[in-house]
Enzyme design. Sequence first.
Site, PDB file in Angstrom:
ATOM      1  CG  ASP A 102      -1.930  -1.043   1.252  1.00 35.48           C
ATOM      2  OD1 ASP A 102      -2.199  -1.607   0.182  1.00 35.48           O
ATOM      3  OD2 ASP A 102      -2.455  -1.325   2.344  1.00 35.48           O
TER       4      ASP A 102
HETATM    5  N1  URA Z   1      -1.486  -5.501   4.260  1.00 32.61           N
HETATM    6  C1  URA Z   1      -1.875  -4.204   4.200  1.00 32.61           C
HETATM    7  O1  URA Z   1      -2.876  -3.819   4.787  1.00 32.61           O
HETATM    8  N2  URA Z   1      -1.118  -3.360   3.452  1.00 32.61           N
HETATM    9  C2  URA Z   1       0.010  -3.737   2.803  1.00 32.61           C
HETATM   10  O2  URA Z   1       0.675  -2.911   2.174  1.00 32.61           O
HETATM   11  C3  URA Z   1       0.400  -5.082   2.895  1.00 32.61           C
HETATM   12  C4  URA Z   1      -0.369  -5.941   3.626  1.00 32.61           C
END
Ligand code: URA
Length: 230
Positions: A102
């Site tokens: 993310d």
């Molecule tokens: N889980 C999440 O919520 N975000 C990420 O970037 C990776 C795993």
Amino acid sequence: MRLDRFLGNLPTLNRQEVQRLLASGAIKVDGQTCREGRHEVRAFQRIELAEQVLQAGKPARYFMLHKPAGVVSATVHNEHRTVLDLLDEPDKHELHIGGRLDLNTSGLLLITNDGLWSRRLTEPRSELGKVYRVETEQAIDPACVAAFARGLYFAYEDLTTRPAELVILGPNSALLTLHEGRYHQVKRMFGHFHNKVIGLHRESMGPLHLDPHLVPGQYRPLSADEIGLI
Ligand code: URA
């Protein structure tokens, strides 16, 4: 990698089909018919099935990047800088990301032009553990440990998450190992306990660990040994 393994990794071929195609002489390696499944193929050899190119014979490239928060895990984006903007490499459009993070997540990101390799890294059946360091807004409820190990129901996808291992390090911090990659998975798992994830960092993907010498935004090529681990 063995030719039969290379072919068996393709999404469209199962083992019987691989054996049949090899025996029928439909597979070419660097222009020569090859019927030998045990034949070792390298990343820069050209592999064809009935004139269709399965591997183009370009040198394979593999990088690990310490992704900083605030950079998007995409190859193009009209608002944010992308992880490809951090690479000083030619032909960047040929590269893709093996397992996105993310926008606000930092840590290990693997980038390559080898689709079969990245598939082995991310495909659900590989079950490679991905380890995340998590910082939360509220104190972590010890009940999370058993709940994450059992799996949580995600109504949107109508599935139960795979058993995940949570090690609580302090009141608001933990290490979480996931064996799959669902949309915003870590945040949703803690969200189930009304706890907000305020810091998320990926430390490793299977046997590949983020190089501690890389500061956020830096990257390096993987070594041959590291590539061979996947
Ligand atoms: N889980 C999440 O919520 N975000 C990420 O970037 C990776 C795993």
